[in-house]
Design an enzyme around this catalytic site. Structure first.
Site, short mmCIF file in Angstrom:
data_model
loop_
_atom_site.label_atom_id
_atom_site.label_comp_id
_atom_site.label_asym_id
_atom_site.label_seq_id
_atom_site.Cartn_x
_atom_site.Cartn_y
_atom_site.Cartn_z
N LYS A 65 0.86 -1.18 0.00
CA LYS A 65 0.00 0.00 0.00
C LYS A 65 0.90 1.23 0.00
CE LYS A 65 -3.59 2.41 2.52
NZ LYS A 65 -4.54 2.36 3.65
N ARG A 71 -10.49 10.64 1.91
CA ARG A 71 -10.40 11.39 3.17
C ARG A 71 -11.69 12.18 3.40
NH1 ARG A 71 -4.24 11.58 3.25
NH2 ARG A 71 -3.96 9.34 3.04
N LYS A 108 -2.23 -1.51 -3.78
CA LYS A 108 -3.10 -0.34 -3.72
C LYS A 108 -2.25 0.93 -3.79
CE LYS A 108 -6.11 1.89 -0.47
NZ LYS A 108 -6.68 1.88 0.85
N SER A 167 -10.15 5.81 -4.46
CA SER A 167 -11.06 6.95 -4.65
C SER A 167 -10.60 7.92 -5.74
CB SER A 167 -11.21 7.69 -3.32
OG SER A 167 -9.96 8.12 -2.83
C1 PBG Z 1 -7.00 3.35 5.56
C2 PBG Z 1 -7.48 3.33 4.17
C3 PBG Z 1 -7.37 4.34 3.21
C4 PBG Z 1 -7.99 3.86 2.05
C5 PBG Z 1 -8.46 2.58 2.33
N1 PBG Z 1 -8.12 2.25 3.64
C6 PBG Z 1 -6.85 5.71 3.32
C7 PBG Z 1 -5.43 5.96 3.59
O1 PBG Z 1 -4.61 5.05 3.69
O2 PBG Z 1 -5.09 7.14 3.72
C8 PBG Z 1 -8.11 4.59 0.75
C9 PBG Z 1 -9.15 4.08 -0.18
C10 PBG Z 1 -9.46 5.00 -1.30
O3 PBG Z 1 -8.81 6.02 -1.52
O4 PBG Z 1 -10.41 4.68 -2.03
N2 PBG Z 1 -8.02 2.95 6.46
#
Ligand code: PBG
Length: 323
Positions: free
Chosen positions: A196, A206, A248, A274
């Site tokens: 990730k 967010r 991811k 997202s």
């Molecule tokens: C953390 C988490 C995030 C996303 C999924 N799980 C945000 C981050 O790591 O800042 C992002 C998913 C997305 O952007 O669609 N709980």
């Protein structure tokens, strides 16, 4: 000299193209991420993600039933709590927004679709980090592991088939596996966010979770410059007992996805995040891209790169197109 080898022969008709198509995208490979907001009385649109909402308990149940009826592979739940604290205690509380939603969804769809839970503290902490902070304000890896273990057990007890540790703490898969086994849940699985990255493409998410984060996640999420490191992260997660590994974001990391798929003997997931959703939707809204063709091309490319499963906010729509 005319060419003797003519690849175009295999493109002459729709039937011919279908015959030789190498990559499938079907509903069962798609997982829908959903947001549920504590205390919401009606579904709240997320401005930076047109078409995506923060659900109420009732609208989430309905969405889960629709996802199961559409034949999706899974549904991934994120909770948006009404209050937050330094330790993210709402994530462990059986009455917290996410655990309540997991019980609701499990009661609604049973085993008809795979129910997944985000196992991370960022939605629940008042500082917005994915873990606990030490006295100096750094994210404390090992203290966080204890909380993740409790959170995963609570999520499985609430109804999750798979927990999804997404906080990028070292050792998170191992402690969660041990905790689930000790709590009598050897059949509950772990979808590990193995590679990730610290990505700008999480921006709209967010908004979706009303994130409190100031600063960044550079001390725990991966540097977008690093590919080899993803293999190390993946190998550790596999050794610790990951049942599925995930890369991811997806589209800017297709090379990483391919190399993870090549070293892995468990299913590989990719999360089309997202920002990947929002940038296409923004261009579509201006008439600059054809929505259906663009979405299906993105999903096909993620599958082609090596993903068995794709988490995507377009899962329901894509399933409708893919009959
Ligand atoms: C953390 C988490 C995030 C996303 C999924 N799980 C945000 C981050 O790591 O800042 C992002 C998913 C997305 O952007 O669609 N709980």
């Amino acid at each position: 000299m005319y060419p003797t080898s003519r690849p175009r022969r295999l493109r002459t008709t729709a039937a011919m193209r279908r015959l030789v198509s190498e990559t499938t995208v079907v509903a069962r490979q798609l997982v829908l991420p959903v947001f549920v907001k504590q205390g919401a009385t009606e579904a709240i649109p997320i401005p930076s993600m047109p078409g995506v909402v923060q659900h109420t308990r009732d609208s989430l149940r309905k969405a889960a039933a629709e996802a199961a009826a559409a034949g999706l592979g899974g549904i991934m739940l994120f909770g948006v709590p009404a209050t937050r604290d330094a330790t993210g205690s709402g994530g462990i509380d059986p009455e917290g927004v996410l655990n309540t939603a997991l019980r609701d969804v499990r009661a609604e769809v049973g085993d008809d679709i795979v129910i997944m839970a985000d196992t991370c503290l960022d939605e629940f902490t008042d500082h917005g980090h994915c873990g606990l902070l030490d006295a100096t304000g750094r994210v404390d890896n090992d203290a966080t592991l204890t909380v993740y273990a409790q959170m995963a057990v609570a999520q499985v007890q609430a109804g999750a088939h798979l927990v999804g540790p997404s906080g990028m703490m070292d050792g998170q898969v191992g402690v969660i596996r041990a905790a689930l086994d000790a709590a009598g849940h050897p059949d509950a699985g772990i979808l590990a966010y193995s590679a990730k990255y610290a990505s700008a493409f999480y921006g709209p998410f967010r908004d979706a979770v009303d994130s409190q984060l100031r600063g960044d996640r550079l001390t725990y999420q991966q540097d977008p410059a690093n590919a080899r490191e993803a293999l190390r992260e993946t190998a550790l997660d596999l050794a610790e007992g990951a049942d599925i590994v995930m890369v991811k974001p997806a589209m800017s990391y297709l090379d990483v996805l391919r190399s993870v798929a090549e070293i892995t003997d468990v299913p590989v997931a990719a999360y089309q995040v997202s920002g990947e959703y929002s940038m296409v939707e923004a261009a579509v809204a201006r008439g600059w891209l054809d929505r259906r063709r663009t979405v299906l091309e993105t999903l096909t490319s993620i599958r082609r790169a090596g993903a068995d499963l794709v988490l995507t906010y377009w899962a329901m729509e894509a399933a409708g197109w893919l009959h």
